[in-house]
Design an enzyme around this catalytic site. Structure first.
Site, short mmCIF file in Angstrom:
data_model
loop_
_atom_site.label_atom_id
_atom_site.label_comp_id
_atom_site.label_asym_id
_atom_site.label_seq_id
_atom_site.Cartn_x
_atom_site.Cartn_y
_atom_site.Cartn_z
NE ARG A 106 -3.63 0.40 2.26
CZ ARG A 106 -4.82 0.62 2.81
NH1 ARG A 106 -5.40 -0.34 3.49
NH2 ARG A 106 -5.41 1.77 2.72
CE LYS A 161 13.57 -25.11 8.08
NZ LYS A 161 14.33 -23.97 8.52
CG ASP A 163 3.30 -19.99 14.53
OD1 ASP A 163 3.08 -19.55 13.39
OD2 ASP A 163 4.35 -19.75 15.15
CG HIS A 170 6.37 -25.46 10.07
ND1 HIS A 170 6.22 -25.15 8.75
CD2 HIS A 170 6.42 -24.27 10.72
CE1 HIS A 170 6.17 -23.83 8.60
NE2 HIS A 170 6.28 -23.26 9.79
CE LYS A 200 7.16 -18.24 18.23
NZ LYS A 200 8.00 -18.33 17.02
CE LYS A 206 2.64 -21.47 9.74
NZ LYS A 206 3.44 -20.50 10.47
CG ASP A 245 5.24 -26.61 5.99
OD1 ASP A 245 6.41 -26.51 6.42
OD2 ASP A 245 4.28 -26.90 6.74
CG HIS A 246 9.82 -22.18 6.14
ND1 HIS A 246 8.78 -21.85 6.97
CD2 HIS A 246 10.91 -22.24 6.93
CE1 HIS A 246 9.24 -21.70 8.20
NE2 HIS A 246 10.54 -21.93 8.21
CD GLU A 281 10.63 -20.61 16.52
OE1 GLU A 281 11.08 -19.78 15.74
OE2 GLU A 281 9.42 -20.70 16.82
C1 BG6 Z 1 7.02 -19.87 11.10
C2 BG6 Z 1 6.32 -19.52 12.37
O1 BG6 Z 1 6.18 -20.61 10.25
O2 BG6 Z 1 8.18 -20.65 11.38
C3 BG6 Z 1 7.24 -18.78 13.31
O3 BG6 Z 1 5.18 -18.71 12.08
C4 BG6 Z 1 8.53 -19.55 13.51
O4 BG6 Z 1 6.62 -18.54 14.57
C5 BG6 Z 1 9.13 -19.98 12.18
O5 BG6 Z 1 9.42 -18.71 14.22
C6 BG6 Z 1 10.30 -20.92 12.38
O6 BG6 Z 1 10.97 -21.14 11.17
P1 BG6 Z 1 12.53 -21.46 11.15
O7 BG6 Z 1 12.83 -21.85 9.75
O8 BG6 Z 1 13.22 -20.23 11.61
O9 BG6 Z 1 12.71 -22.60 12.13
#
Ligand code: BG6
Length: 486
Positions: free
Chosen positions: A47, A179, A232, A237, A337, A145, A174-175, A213
Protein backbone atom coordinates in the site's frame (compact mmCIF):
# COMPACT_ATOMS: atom_id res chain seq x y z
CA UNK A 1 2.52 -26.92 -16.49
CA UNK A 2 4.97 -25.90 -19.18
CA UNK A 3 7.84 -23.48 -18.81
CA UNK A 4 7.16 -20.19 -20.55
CA UNK A 5 9.58 -17.61 -21.71
CA UNK A 6 9.59 -14.77 -19.24
CA UNK A 7 8.16 -14.79 -15.79
CA UNK A 8 6.97 -12.09 -13.41
CA UNK A 9 7.21 -12.75 -9.70
CA UNK A 10 4.68 -10.48 -8.02
CA UNK A 11 5.18 -10.11 -4.28
CA UNK A 12 2.04 -8.97 -2.48
CA UNK A 13 2.95 -7.73 1.00
CA UNK A 14 6.05 -6.42 -0.73
CA UNK A 15 7.24 -4.21 2.12
CA UNK A 16 6.48 -6.82 4.79
CA UNK A 17 8.78 -8.85 6.98
CA UNK A 18 8.73 -12.09 4.98
CA UNK A 19 9.48 -10.41 1.68
CA UNK A 20 12.35 -8.40 3.13
CA UNK A 21 13.76 -11.10 5.39
CA UNK A 22 13.35 -14.16 3.17
CA UNK A 23 11.92 -13.70 -0.33
CA UNK A 24 14.03 -10.87 -1.74
CA UNK A 25 17.25 -12.28 -0.22
CA UNK A 26 16.36 -15.70 -1.69
CA UNK A 27 15.69 -14.23 -5.16
CA UNK A 28 18.89 -12.23 -4.91
CA UNK A 29 20.88 -15.36 -4.02
CA UNK A 30 19.36 -17.23 -6.96
CA UNK A 31 20.33 -14.34 -9.22
CA UNK A 32 23.78 -14.23 -7.70
CA UNK A 33 24.37 -17.90 -8.40
CA UNK A 34 23.04 -17.72 -11.95
CA UNK A 35 19.91 -19.72 -11.06
CA UNK A 36 17.40 -17.03 -11.92
CA UNK A 37 16.56 -16.88 -15.63
CA UNK A 38 17.51 -13.55 -17.15
CA UNK A 39 13.89 -12.85 -18.12
CA UNK A 40 12.48 -13.10 -14.60
CA UNK A 41 11.26 -9.79 -13.24
CA UNK A 42 10.18 -8.99 -9.70
CA UNK A 43 7.34 -6.67 -8.77
CA UNK A 44 6.87 -5.58 -5.17
CA UNK A 45 3.29 -4.67 -4.26
CA UNK A 46 2.12 -2.94 -1.10
CA UNK A 47 0.00 0.00 0.00
CA UNK A 48 2.87 2.37 0.73
CA UNK A 49 3.08 5.10 -1.85
CA UNK A 50 6.77 4.87 -2.62
CA UNK A 51 8.39 4.57 -6.02
CA UNK A 52 10.58 1.86 -7.51
CA UNK A 53 13.79 3.72 -6.62
CA UNK A 54 12.83 3.90 -2.97
CA UNK A 55 11.72 0.25 -2.95
CA UNK A 56 15.03 -0.82 -4.44
CA UNK A 57 16.83 1.20 -1.77
CA UNK A 58 14.90 -0.55 1.01
CA UNK A 59 15.46 -3.94 -0.64
CA UNK A 60 19.20 -3.28 -0.82
CA UNK A 61 19.37 -2.32 2.83
CA UNK A 62 17.45 -5.43 3.90
CA UNK A 63 19.34 -7.84 1.64
CA UNK A 64 22.61 -6.50 3.06
CA UNK A 65 21.23 -6.88 6.56
CA UNK A 66 19.92 -10.42 6.20
CA UNK A 67 22.54 -11.92 3.91
CA UNK A 68 25.49 -10.43 5.81
CA UNK A 69 28.69 -11.91 4.36
CA UNK A 70 26.79 -13.66 1.56
CA UNK A 71 25.84 -10.28 0.14
CA UNK A 72 27.83 -9.42 -2.97
CA UNK A 73 27.71 -5.67 -3.75
CA UNK A 74 28.95 -6.22 -7.29
CA UNK A 75 25.89 -8.30 -8.21
CA UNK A 76 23.35 -5.85 -6.86
CA UNK A 77 22.92 -3.46 -9.82
CA UNK A 78 21.96 -6.28 -12.21
CA UNK A 79 19.56 -7.74 -9.63
CA UNK A 80 18.06 -4.39 -8.79
CA UNK A 81 17.28 -3.79 -12.46
CA UNK A 82 14.80 -6.68 -12.28
CA UNK A 83 12.79 -5.02 -9.49
CA UNK A 84 9.76 -2.77 -9.90
CA UNK A 85 7.36 -1.50 -7.27
CA UNK A 86 3.70 -0.62 -7.61
CA UNK A 87 1.57 0.81 -4.78
CA UNK A 88 -1.78 -0.92 -4.70
CA UNK A 89 -4.72 -1.40 -2.37
CA UNK A 90 -5.58 -5.10 -2.41
CA UNK A 91 -9.23 -4.28 -1.77
CA UNK A 92 -9.57 -1.67 -4.48
CA UNK A 93 -9.90 -3.11 -8.02
CA UNK A 94 -9.22 0.29 -9.56
CA UNK A 95 -5.64 0.18 -8.29
CA UNK A 96 -4.89 -3.11 -10.08
CA UNK A 97 -4.63 -1.21 -13.36
CA UNK A 98 -1.12 -0.14 -12.39
CA UNK A 99 -0.11 -3.77 -11.98
CA UNK A 100 -1.72 -4.70 -15.30
CA UNK A 101 0.24 -1.97 -16.99
CA UNK A 102 3.45 -3.19 -15.42
CA UNK A 103 2.81 -6.82 -16.43
CA UNK A 104 1.84 -6.01 -20.01
CA UNK A 105 0.50 -8.86 -22.13
CA UNK A 106 0.06 -11.59 -19.49
CA UNK A 107 -0.51 -14.26 -22.14
CA UNK A 108 3.08 -13.91 -23.33
CA UNK A 109 4.72 -14.49 -19.96
CA UNK A 110 3.81 -16.46 -16.86
CA UNK A 111 3.11 -14.93 -13.47
CA UNK A 112 3.82 -16.06 -9.94
CA UNK A 113 1.56 -14.22 -7.49
CA UNK A 114 3.07 -14.62 -4.05
CA UNK A 115 0.53 -13.69 -1.36
CA UNK A 116 2.59 -12.73 1.61
CA UNK A 117 -0.24 -10.76 3.21
CA UNK A 118 -2.81 -11.38 5.91
CA UNK A 119 -5.09 -14.19 4.64
CA UNK A 120 -8.04 -11.79 5.02
CA UNK A 121 -6.77 -10.17 1.81
CA UNK A 122 -6.38 -13.36 -0.25
CA UNK A 123 -9.90 -13.30 -1.67
CA UNK A 124 -9.82 -9.64 -2.69
CA UNK A 125 -6.41 -10.08 -4.30
CA UNK A 126 -7.48 -13.14 -6.29
CA UNK A 127 -10.79 -11.59 -7.32
CA UNK A 128 -9.16 -8.36 -8.39
CA UNK A 129 -6.44 -10.20 -10.32
CA UNK A 130 -9.18 -12.12 -12.07
CA UNK A 131 -11.30 -9.07 -12.81
CA UNK A 132 -8.30 -7.21 -14.16
CA UNK A 133 -7.62 -10.15 -16.50
CA UNK A 134 -4.30 -11.01 -14.89
CA UNK A 135 -4.86 -14.73 -14.36
CA UNK A 136 -4.05 -17.12 -17.21
CA UNK A 137 -3.71 -20.93 -17.16
CA UNK A 138 0.03 -20.36 -16.70
CA UNK A 139 -0.34 -18.15 -13.61
CA UNK A 140 0.52 -19.57 -10.20
CA UNK A 141 -0.41 -18.39 -6.76
CA UNK A 142 1.68 -18.98 -3.65
CA UNK A 143 -0.13 -18.96 -0.32
CA UNK A 144 1.75 -18.30 2.89
CA UNK A 145 0.48 -19.62 6.18
CA UNK A 146 -1.52 -19.14 8.31
CA UNK A 147 -4.19 -20.57 6.05
CA UNK A 148 -7.04 -20.17 8.44
CA UNK A 149 -7.27 -20.74 12.17
CA UNK A 150 -9.35 -23.91 12.00
CA UNK A 151 -10.84 -26.31 9.47
CA UNK A 152 -13.81 -24.11 8.59
CA UNK A 153 -11.76 -20.97 7.97
CA UNK A 154 -9.13 -22.86 5.99
CA UNK A 155 -11.91 -24.34 3.82
CA UNK A 156 -13.29 -20.90 3.26
CA UNK A 157 -9.91 -19.55 2.10
CA UNK A 158 -9.37 -22.56 -0.15
CA UNK A 159 -12.86 -22.18 -1.65
CA UNK A 160 -12.30 -18.52 -2.33
CA UNK A 161 -8.85 -18.91 -3.88
CA UNK A 162 -10.14 -21.98 -5.74
CA UNK A 163 -12.68 -19.86 -7.54
CA UNK A 164 -9.91 -18.17 -9.48
CA UNK A 165 -7.05 -20.70 -9.50
CA UNK A 166 -7.15 -24.45 -10.14
CA UNK A 167 -5.53 -26.72 -7.53
CA UNK A 168 -2.59 -27.32 -9.89
CA UNK A 169 -1.91 -23.56 -9.84
CA UNK A 170 -1.93 -23.26 -6.04
CA UNK A 171 1.35 -23.52 -4.09
CA UNK A 172 0.72 -23.73 -0.33
CA UNK A 173 4.12 -23.16 1.11
CA UNK A 174 5.54 -24.95 4.13
CA UNK A 175 9.11 -23.80 4.30
CA UNK A 176 10.16 -26.81 6.38
CA UNK A 177 9.70 -28.96 3.27
CA UNK A 178 12.25 -26.79 1.47
CA UNK A 179 15.00 -27.56 3.95
CA UNK A 180 17.86 -29.52 2.45
CA UNK A 181 18.02 -32.14 5.18
CA UNK A 182 14.31 -32.90 4.82
CA UNK A 183 14.87 -33.66 1.16
CA UNK A 184 17.92 -35.66 2.09
CA UNK A 185 15.68 -37.76 4.29
CA UNK A 186 13.59 -38.55 1.20
CA UNK A 187 16.76 -39.41 -0.71
CA UNK A 188 18.03 -41.66 2.09
CA UNK A 189 14.74 -43.43 2.57
CA UNK A 190 13.92 -44.06 -1.06
CA UNK A 191 17.34 -43.99 -2.73
CA UNK A 192 18.79 -46.84 -0.64
CA UNK A 193 17.74 -50.41 -0.09
CA UNK A 194 19.27 -50.26 3.37
CA UNK A 195 16.76 -48.24 5.35
CA UNK A 196 13.40 -49.22 4.00
CA UNK A 197 13.27 -52.78 5.42
CA UNK A 198 14.11 -51.34 8.85
CA UNK A 199 11.70 -48.43 8.57
CA UNK A 200 8.87 -49.97 10.54
CA UNK A 201 7.55 -50.99 13.90
CA UNK A 202 9.75 -54.09 14.15
CA UNK A 203 12.94 -51.97 14.16
CA UNK A 204 11.92 -48.48 15.20
CA UNK A 205 10.89 -47.87 18.79
CA UNK A 206 9.85 -44.20 18.59
CA UNK A 207 10.22 -41.08 16.52
CA UNK A 208 10.80 -37.60 17.92
CA UNK A 209 10.30 -34.34 16.08
CA UNK A 210 11.49 -31.21 17.85
CA UNK A 211 11.39 -27.62 16.64
CA UNK A 212 12.72 -25.53 19.51
CA UNK A 213 13.25 -21.82 19.11
CA UNK A 214 15.24 -19.50 21.36
CA UNK A 215 13.35 -16.43 20.29
CA UNK A 216 10.16 -15.29 22.01
CA UNK A 217 7.17 -13.79 20.20
CA UNK A 218 9.21 -10.78 19.10
CA UNK A 219 7.09 -8.18 17.30
CA UNK A 220 4.38 -10.69 16.35
CA UNK A 221 2.43 -10.76 19.62
CA UNK A 222 -0.77 -9.54 18.03
CA UNK A 223 -0.76 -12.45 15.59
CA UNK A 224 0.77 -15.00 17.93
CA UNK A 225 -1.54 -14.41 20.86
CA UNK A 226 -4.50 -15.35 18.65
CA UNK A 227 -2.65 -18.29 17.18
CA UNK A 228 -0.43 -20.25 19.58
CA UNK A 229 2.12 -22.95 18.90
CA UNK A 230 -0.34 -25.67 17.89
CA UNK A 231 -1.68 -23.65 14.97
CA UNK A 232 1.57 -21.85 14.19
CA UNK A 233 3.87 -24.87 14.10
CA UNK A 234 2.23 -28.26 14.75
CA UNK A 235 -0.69 -28.11 12.30
CA UNK A 236 1.73 -27.42 9.46
CA UNK A 237 5.49 -27.84 9.91
CA UNK A 238 5.58 -30.66 12.44
CA UNK A 239 2.81 -32.70 10.83
CA UNK A 240 4.43 -32.29 7.43
CA UNK A 241 7.71 -33.58 8.83
CA UNK A 242 5.87 -36.49 10.41
CA UNK A 243 4.39 -37.31 7.00
CA UNK A 244 7.81 -37.34 5.33
CA UNK A 245 9.09 -39.77 7.96
CA UNK A 246 6.04 -42.00 8.01
CA UNK A 247 4.68 -42.13 4.46
CA UNK A 248 4.82 -45.26 2.34
CA UNK A 249 7.17 -45.19 -0.65
CA UNK A 250 5.38 -43.19 -3.34
CA UNK A 251 5.43 -44.64 -6.85
CA UNK A 252 7.36 -41.59 -8.06
CA UNK A 253 8.59 -38.21 -6.86
CA UNK A 254 5.73 -36.54 -8.75
CA UNK A 255 3.68 -34.10 -6.75
CA UNK A 256 0.50 -36.10 -6.47
CA UNK A 257 2.24 -39.41 -5.87
CA UNK A 258 4.03 -37.89 -2.85
CA UNK A 259 1.04 -35.92 -1.63
CA UNK A 260 -1.27 -38.94 -1.86
CA UNK A 261 1.05 -40.82 0.50
CA UNK A 262 1.32 -37.92 2.94
CA UNK A 263 -2.46 -37.62 2.96
CA UNK A 264 -2.83 -41.30 3.89
CA UNK A 265 -0.65 -40.70 6.94
CA UNK A 266 -2.64 -37.65 8.03
CA UNK A 267 -5.80 -39.66 7.71
CA UNK A 268 -4.30 -42.55 9.67
CA UNK A 269 -3.37 -40.35 12.63
CA UNK A 270 -5.32 -41.67 15.58
CA UNK A 271 -7.68 -38.91 16.74
CA UNK A 272 -6.91 -37.71 20.24
CA UNK A 273 -10.22 -37.94 22.09
CA UNK A 274 -11.12 -35.05 24.38
CA UNK A 275 -10.55 -37.08 27.54
CA UNK A 276 -7.13 -38.20 26.28
CA UNK A 277 -5.91 -34.70 25.56
CA UNK A 278 -4.49 -34.10 29.07
CA UNK A 279 -2.63 -37.40 28.85
CA UNK A 280 -1.25 -37.15 25.33
CA UNK A 281 -0.57 -33.42 25.04
CA UNK A 282 1.26 -30.79 27.05
CA UNK A 283 0.72 -27.10 26.47
CA UNK A 284 3.05 -24.60 28.03
CA UNK A 285 3.67 -20.88 28.33
CA UNK A 286 7.01 -19.33 29.16
CA UNK A 287 7.73 -17.23 32.20
CA UNK A 288 10.62 -14.82 32.66
CA UNK A 289 14.01 -16.48 32.48
CA UNK A 290 17.22 -16.19 30.51
CA UNK A 291 18.14 -16.65 26.89
CA UNK A 292 21.80 -16.81 25.85
CA UNK A 293 22.73 -15.54 29.30
CA UNK A 294 20.47 -12.46 29.09
CA UNK A 295 17.34 -12.02 31.23
CA UNK A 296 14.16 -12.15 29.16
CA UNK A 297 10.53 -11.32 29.92
CA UNK A 298 7.79 -13.88 30.37
CA UNK A 299 5.12 -14.31 27.69
CA UNK A 300 2.49 -12.40 29.66
CA UNK A 301 4.83 -9.40 29.94
CA UNK A 302 5.50 -9.26 26.19
CA UNK A 303 4.05 -6.11 24.62
CA UNK A 304 0.80 -6.91 22.82
CA UNK A 305 -0.02 -10.07 24.77
CA UNK A 306 -3.34 -10.09 26.65
CA UNK A 307 -2.84 -9.90 30.43
CA UNK A 308 -4.46 -13.25 31.22
CA UNK A 309 -3.60 -14.92 27.93
CA UNK A 310 -3.81 -18.71 27.85
CA UNK A 311 -2.11 -18.96 24.48
CA UNK A 312 0.41 -21.78 24.38
CA UNK A 313 4.02 -21.01 23.44
CA UNK A 314 4.96 -24.67 23.80
CA UNK A 315 3.34 -27.92 22.73
CA UNK A 316 4.42 -31.50 23.19
CA UNK A 317 2.24 -34.35 22.11
CA UNK A 318 2.19 -38.00 21.31
CA UNK A 319 0.82 -38.96 17.92
CA UNK A 320 0.03 -42.51 16.84
CA UNK A 321 -0.37 -43.70 13.29
CA UNK A 322 -2.83 -46.52 12.90
CA UNK A 323 -1.23 -48.52 10.10
CA UNK A 324 0.52 -51.88 9.95
CA UNK A 325 3.88 -50.16 9.56
CA UNK A 326 3.56 -47.89 12.58
CA UNK A 327 1.24 -49.67 15.01
CA UNK A 328 2.61 -49.19 18.52
CA UNK A 329 5.32 -46.67 17.52
CA UNK A 330 4.79 -43.33 19.27
CA UNK A 331 5.66 -40.17 17.38
CA UNK A 332 6.56 -37.47 19.89
CA UNK A 333 6.20 -33.92 18.56
CA UNK A 334 7.44 -30.88 20.41
CA UNK A 335 7.84 -27.21 19.63
CA UNK A 336 8.22 -24.06 21.65
CA UNK A 337 9.46 -20.51 21.88
CA UNK A 338 12.08 -19.37 24.38
CA UNK A 339 13.55 -22.81 24.71
CA UNK A 340 17.06 -23.61 25.80
CA UNK A 341 18.49 -23.95 22.31
CA UNK A 342 17.54 -23.32 18.75
CA UNK A 343 17.17 -26.86 17.55
CA UNK A 344 15.06 -28.49 14.89
CA UNK A 345 15.56 -32.20 14.45
CA UNK A 346 13.92 -35.50 13.66
CA UNK A 347 15.21 -38.44 15.66
CA UNK A 348 14.44 -41.97 14.54
CA UNK A 349 15.22 -44.27 17.45
CA UNK A 350 15.90 -47.87 16.46
CA UNK A 351 15.23 -50.69 18.87
CA UNK A 352 17.95 -52.13 21.06
CA UNK A 353 19.78 -55.25 19.90
CA UNK A 354 17.73 -58.27 21.02
CA UNK A 355 20.64 -59.72 22.98
CA UNK A 356 24.02 -58.28 23.83
CA UNK A 357 27.00 -60.59 23.50
CA UNK A 358 29.21 -58.07 25.29
CA UNK A 359 28.20 -58.83 28.85
CA UNK A 360 28.86 -56.00 31.29
CA UNK A 361 30.05 -53.70 28.57
CA UNK A 362 26.51 -53.81 27.27
CA UNK A 363 25.71 -50.99 29.65
CA UNK A 364 27.48 -48.76 27.19
CA UNK A 365 25.42 -50.00 24.27
CA UNK A 366 23.24 -47.28 22.87
CA UNK A 367 20.43 -47.80 20.43
CA UNK A 368 21.04 -46.83 16.84
CA UNK A 369 19.63 -43.48 15.97
CA UNK A 370 19.18 -41.54 12.77
CA UNK A 371 19.21 -37.81 13.49
CA UNK A 372 18.13 -35.35 10.85
CA UNK A 373 18.99 -31.83 11.99
CA UNK A 374 17.44 -28.77 10.34
CA UNK A 375 18.55 -26.08 12.81
CA UNK A 376 20.88 -24.53 13.73
CA UNK A 377 22.84 -26.35 10.99
CA UNK A 378 21.60 -28.95 8.60
CA UNK A 379 22.96 -32.47 8.92
CA UNK A 380 22.00 -36.13 8.81
CA UNK A 381 23.82 -38.46 11.17
CA UNK A 382 23.51 -42.17 11.84
CA UNK A 383 24.59 -43.13 15.34
CA UNK A 384 26.13 -46.59 15.62
CA UNK A 385 28.32 -48.60 17.98
CA UNK A 386 31.88 -49.47 17.05
CA UNK A 387 34.87 -50.94 18.84
CA UNK A 388 37.21 -48.56 20.57
CA UNK A 389 40.77 -49.26 19.29
CA UNK A 390 42.85 -51.20 21.81
CA UNK A 391 43.23 -54.56 23.47
CA UNK A 392 39.75 -54.63 25.02
CA UNK A 393 36.40 -55.14 23.39
CA UNK A 394 34.90 -51.85 24.45
CA UNK A 395 32.16 -50.30 22.41
CA UNK A 396 32.01 -46.64 21.58
CA UNK A 397 29.20 -44.63 20.03
CA UNK A 398 30.24 -43.23 16.67
CA UNK A 399 28.29 -41.23 14.15
CA UNK A 400 28.27 -41.46 10.40
CA UNK A 401 27.74 -38.23 8.56
CA UNK A 402 25.23 -38.97 5.83
CA UNK A 403 24.78 -35.65 4.12
CA UNK A 404 28.28 -35.24 2.75
CA UNK A 405 27.80 -31.50 2.57
CA UNK A 406 31.44 -30.83 3.44
CA UNK A 407 32.78 -32.74 0.46
CA UNK A 408 30.25 -31.35 -1.96
CA UNK A 409 31.00 -28.45 -4.27
CA UNK A 410 27.33 -27.53 -4.47
CA UNK A 411 25.90 -24.72 -2.44
CA UNK A 412 23.14 -25.52 0.04
CA UNK A 413 20.04 -23.56 -0.89
CA UNK A 414 17.97 -21.79 1.71
CA UNK A 415 14.46 -23.30 1.97
CA UNK A 416 12.87 -20.27 0.32
CA UNK A 417 15.36 -20.32 -2.56
CA UNK A 418 14.53 -23.93 -3.23
CA UNK A 419 10.77 -23.43 -2.97
CA UNK A 420 10.75 -20.30 -5.12
CA UNK A 421 12.66 -22.22 -7.79
CA UNK A 422 10.05 -24.96 -7.61
CA UNK A 423 7.21 -22.48 -8.04
CA UNK A 424 8.93 -20.90 -11.01
CA UNK A 425 9.49 -24.34 -12.54
CA UNK A 426 5.95 -25.47 -11.77
CA UNK A 427 6.94 -28.31 -9.43
CA UNK A 428 4.33 -28.92 -6.72
CA UNK A 429 5.96 -31.85 -4.93
CA UNK A 430 7.08 -29.83 -1.91
CA UNK A 431 3.81 -27.90 -1.56
CA UNK A 432 0.81 -28.85 0.50
CA UNK A 433 -2.35 -29.94 -1.24
CA UNK A 434 -5.72 -28.77 -0.01
CA UNK A 435 -6.84 -32.18 1.25
CA UNK A 436 -3.62 -32.59 3.27
CA UNK A 437 -4.05 -29.23 4.87
CA UNK A 438 -7.63 -29.96 5.79
CA UNK A 439 -6.78 -33.40 7.18
CA UNK A 440 -4.16 -31.73 9.40
CA UNK A 441 -6.70 -29.22 10.70
CA UNK A 442 -9.16 -32.00 11.35
CA UNK A 443 -6.63 -33.79 13.52
CA UNK A 444 -5.60 -30.77 15.61
CA UNK A 445 -9.11 -29.38 16.11
CA UNK A 446 -10.17 -31.66 19.00
CA UNK A 447 -6.96 -30.71 20.80
CA UNK A 448 -7.73 -27.01 20.37
CA UNK A 449 -11.29 -27.39 21.59
CA UNK A 450 -10.33 -29.52 24.55
CA UNK A 451 -7.79 -26.89 25.63
CA UNK A 452 -10.35 -24.13 25.15
CA UNK A 453 -12.87 -25.91 27.31
CA UNK A 454 -10.41 -26.93 29.98
CA UNK A 455 -10.23 -24.95 33.20
CA UNK A 456 -6.50 -25.75 33.46
CA UNK A 457 -4.23 -23.00 32.18
CA UNK A 458 -1.11 -23.89 30.17
CA UNK A 459 1.74 -25.25 32.26
CA UNK A 460 4.44 -22.72 32.84
CA UNK A 461 8.12 -23.09 32.01
CA UNK A 462 11.05 -20.84 32.59
CA UNK A 463 12.38 -19.16 29.45
CA UNK A 464 15.62 -20.83 28.44
CA UNK A 465 14.62 -24.38 29.42
CA UNK A 466 13.25 -27.38 27.53
CA UNK A 467 9.63 -26.64 28.43
CA UNK A 468 7.33 -27.71 31.27
CA UNK A 469 8.33 -30.71 33.36
CA UNK A 470 5.25 -32.52 32.07
CA UNK A 471 6.94 -32.65 28.69
CA UNK A 472 9.59 -35.00 30.08
CA UNK A 473 6.87 -37.20 31.51
CA UNK A 474 5.16 -37.58 28.13
CA UNK A 475 7.63 -40.01 26.53
CA UNK A 476 8.68 -41.09 30.03
CA UNK A 477 5.34 -42.88 30.52
CA UNK A 478 6.32 -45.37 27.83
CA UNK A 479 9.94 -45.58 28.91
CA UNK A 480 11.34 -43.12 26.35
CA UNK A 481 13.33 -39.90 26.76
CA UNK A 482 13.68 -36.84 24.63
CA UNK A 483 16.89 -36.93 22.68
CA UNK A 484 18.69 -34.22 24.70
CA UNK A 485 17.93 -36.04 27.94
CA UNK A 486 19.86 -39.12 26.89
C1 BG6 B 1 7.02 -19.87 11.10
C2 BG6 B 1 6.32 -19.52 12.37
O1 BG6 B 1 6.18 -20.61 10.25
O2 BG6 B 1 8.18 -20.65 11.38
C3 BG6 B 1 7.24 -18.78 13.31
O3 BG6 B 1 5.18 -18.71 12.08
C4 BG6 B 1 8.53 -19.55 13.51
O4 BG6 B 1 6.62 -18.54 14.57
C5 BG6 B 1 9.13 -19.98 12.18
O5 BG6 B 1 9.42 -18.71 14.22
C6 BG6 B 1 10.30 -20.92 12.38
O6 BG6 B 1 10.97 -21.14 11.17
P1 BG6 B 1 12.53 -21.46 11.15
O7 BG6 B 1 12.83 -21.85 9.75
O8 BG6 B 1 13.22 -20.23 11.61
O9 BG6 B 1 12.71 -22.60 12.13
Amino acid sequence: MSEQPGQDVVLFGGTGDLVMRKLLPALYQLHNHAMLASDVSIIGIARESIDTAEYRRIALEQCRRFLKTDFDEAQWPAFEARIQYRPLDARDPATFGALAECLGDVGRRSQVYYLSTAPALFTSICRNLHETGLITPESRVVLEKPLGHDLASSRQINDEVGRYFGEAQIYRIDHYLGKESVQNLLALRFGNALFEPLWRREWISDVQITVAEQIGVEQRAEFYDKTGALRDMVQNHLLQLLCIVAMEPPASIDADAVRDEKLKILRALRPIATDEVPLRTVRGQYRAGASSGQPVAGYLEEPGVAAASRTETFVALQANIDTWRWAGVPFYLRTGKRMQERLAEIVINFRAVPHSIFGKRAAALQNNRLVITMQPDESVKLHLQAKRPGDQMVLNPVSLDLDFAEGSQSRRLDAYERLLMDVMRGNLTLFVRRDEQEAAWKWVEPIMSSWNESSDPPKTYTAGTWGPAASTALPGREGFHWHEEL
